[in-house]
Write an enzyme that holds these catalytic residues in place. Structure first.
Site, PDB file in Angstrom:
ATOM      1  N   SER A  61       0.572  -1.413  -0.138  1.00 34.78           N
ATOM      2  CA  SER A  61      -0.323  -0.189  -0.286  1.00 34.78           C
ATOM      3  C   SER A  61       0.821   1.738   0.081  1.00 34.78           C
ATOM      4  CB  SER A  61      -1.227  -0.024   0.925  1.00 34.78           C
ATOM      5  OG  SER A  61      -2.001  -0.658   0.936  1.00 34.78           O
ATOM      6  N   LYS A  64       0.490   3.251  -2.789  1.00 32.96           N
ATOM      7  CA  LYS A  64      -0.842   4.507  -3.163  1.00 32.96           C
ATOM      8  C   LYS A  64      -0.615   5.384  -3.109  1.00 32.96           C
ATOM      9  CE  LYS A  64      -3.023   0.619  -1.410  1.00 32.96           C
ATOM     10  NZ  LYS A  64      -4.486   0.409   0.362  1.00 32.96           N
ATOM     11  N   TYR A 189      -2.134  -2.678 -10.576  1.00 35.79           N
ATOM     12  CA  TYR A 189      -2.782  -1.616  -9.278  1.00 35.79           C
ATOM     13  C   TYR A 189      -2.414  -3.722  -8.501  1.00 35.79           C
ATOM     14  CZ  TYR A 189      -4.122  -2.518  -4.634  1.00 35.79           C
ATOM     15  OH  TYR A 189      -4.027  -2.169  -3.062  1.00 35.79           O
ATOM     16  N   TYR A 241      -4.814   3.320   7.693  1.00 31.66           N
ATOM     17  CA  TYR A 241      -6.343   2.776   7.925  1.00 31.66           C
ATOM     18  C   TYR A 241      -6.811   3.437   9.057  1.00 31.66           C
ATOM     19  CZ  TYR A 241      -3.929   1.143   4.397  1.00 31.66           C
ATOM     20  OH  TYR A 241      -3.425   1.021   2.750  1.00 31.66           O
ATOM     21  N   VAL A 259       1.259  -3.868   3.839  1.00 27.18           N
ATOM     22  CA  VAL A 259       1.702  -4.981   4.435  1.00 27.18           C
ATOM     23  C   VAL A 259       2.303  -5.583   4.227  1.00 27.18           C
ATOM     24  CG1 VAL A 259      -1.640  -5.477   4.512  1.00 27.18           C
ATOM     25  CG2 VAL A 259       0.347  -6.522   2.190  1.00 27.18           C
TER      26      VAL A 259
HETATM   27  O1  DON Z   1      -4.896  -4.969  -2.127  1.00 26.35           O
HETATM   28  C1  DON Z   1      -4.205  -5.437  -0.957  1.00 26.35           C
HETATM   29  O2  DON Z   1      -4.878  -6.218  -0.154  1.00 26.35           O
HETATM   30  C2  DON Z   1      -2.321  -5.370  -1.178  1.00 26.35           C
HETATM   31  N1  DON Z   1      -1.841  -5.422  -2.398  1.00 26.35           N
HETATM   32  C3  DON Z   1      -1.491  -4.072  -0.086  1.00 26.35           C
HETATM   33  C4  DON Z   1      -2.904  -4.093   1.046  1.00 26.35           C
HETATM   34  C5  DON Z   1      -1.845  -3.363   2.002  1.00 26.35           C
HETATM   35  O3  DON Z   1      -0.627  -3.341   1.921  1.00 26.35           O
HETATM   36  C6  DON Z   1      -2.854  -2.343   2.896  1.00 26.35           C
HETATM   37  N2  DON Z   1      -1.638  -2.073   3.943  1.00 26.35           N
HETATM   38  N3  DON Z   1      -1.212  -1.939   5.227  1.00 26.35           N
END
Ligand code: DON
Length: 305
Positions: A61, A64, A189, A241, A259
């Site tokens: 994330s 982003k 994405y 978040y 993540v």
């Molecule tokens: O889309 C997803 O779920 C992952 N590629 C990225 C989510 C993420 O990193 C949330 N962060 N803490």
């Protein structure tokens, strides 16, 4: 600074035992939860690394932040925020419910998955290949690291298992939030999330944001100052978040987690920070990484509040 960072990493290593590495993207479950690293880039040109700052991880994330900057450059803020709102949420990062119950035509913000997929759809490029080429080029330019690339194992792993993101994207296609081929947008994405970096790379992106859009080491302008302000503000309200409030109280720095275990933190007019620790709490944020940032913020009085 070097001594301080070394003692902070040592104090907080114990927290790497807590939490779990992400497993919902199967490839991420291979991460070593003992890793903990930090890199700091000050705006007067000093750089310091401690712990496992050279270990590679996928941005997830944190990407982003990069795609929001590129979407702003491509479309301008008016068009971006006509499609995607700028409101925080108390729901998880991949929540489906708020998308339907709040406003089906507008995901809440560019940091949650729905808003980020919509943001990527706005990036110029007629195919996922073209979009990701531009995203990679932009990331390499900001970091000065020509070797940044996609980890294709992580990409494939998420593409095979990313049904929740697929659900969000098809829902947004049905309500007119995104145009174009849904699978192609999802590929872009998933690839942006699979860009492989170190603490140094994300600290450099943070330093540019801290320096109001200019690379501190060369003076090159990457984004206009008011875009940097928009991105940092959204990081404060939405970057962690449903833990953004607690992070603002305890750390007080615009931040963005992933993540993969990374956290990018931009201290306005002072420094960029990158931390990495792959074991996460229930909200998807690095437990030891949060502790490291909390101690550093306290020691150097970094909170913007
Ligand atoms: O889309 C997803 O779920 C992952 N590629 C990225 C989510 C993420 O990193 C949330 N962060 N803490």
């Amino acid at each position: 600074m070097q001594i301080l960072l070394s003692s902070i990493i040592n104090h907080n290593r114990k927290y790497t035992k807590e939490g779990e590495v992400a497993t919902y993207i199967p490839e991420l479950s291979k991460a070593d939860k003992n890793h903990l690293g930090i890199y700091v880039v000050t705006l007067d040109g000093e750089e310091y690394g401690e712990g496992d700052y050279n270990v590679k991880f996928t941005m997830q994330s944190i990407s982003k932040v990069v795609t929001l900057m590129l979407a702003l450059l491509d479309n301008g803020p008016e068009k971006v925020f006509e499609k995607i709102d700028m409101e925080p949420t108390a729901d998880t990062f991949n929540s489906i419910s708020s998308l339907e119950t709040r406003n089906p035509q507008k995901p809440l913000n560019p940091m949650i998955n729905s808003g980020a997929i919509a943001t990527t759809s706005l990036i110029y490029g007629e195919s996922s290949e073209k979009k990701i080429e531009r995203i990679l080029k932009f990331t390499r330019r900001i970091t000065g690291n020509k070797d940044i690339n996609i980890n294709y194992d992580v990409f494939k792993s998420e593409k095979e298992t990313g049904h929740r993101n697929r659900a969000l994207a098809y829902y947004m296609k049905s309500t007119g939030v995104i145009d174009g081929d849904v699978e192609d947008i999802l590929d872009a994405y998933f690839m942006q999330c699979s860009m492989e970096v170190t603490c140094k790379d994300i600290a450099r992106i943070a330093a540019m944001l801290a320096n109001n859009g200019l690379l501190p080491w060369s003076g090159e302008r990457i984004i206009p100052a008011h875009y940097a302000r928009i991105v940092k503000t959204i990081m404060v309200t939405c970057g962690m978040y449903d833990e953004s409030g607690e992070f603002a109280v305890k750390v007080g720095i615009p931040g963005k987690s992933g993540v993969g275990g990374g956290i990018l933190a931009a201290v306005p007019n002072r420094m960029g920070i990158g931390v990495f620790g792959p074991a996460l709490n229930k909200k998807g944020n690095s437990i030891a990484g949060l502790k490291v940032l909390e101690e550093l913020s306290r020691e150097l009085d970094l909170s913007i509040f």
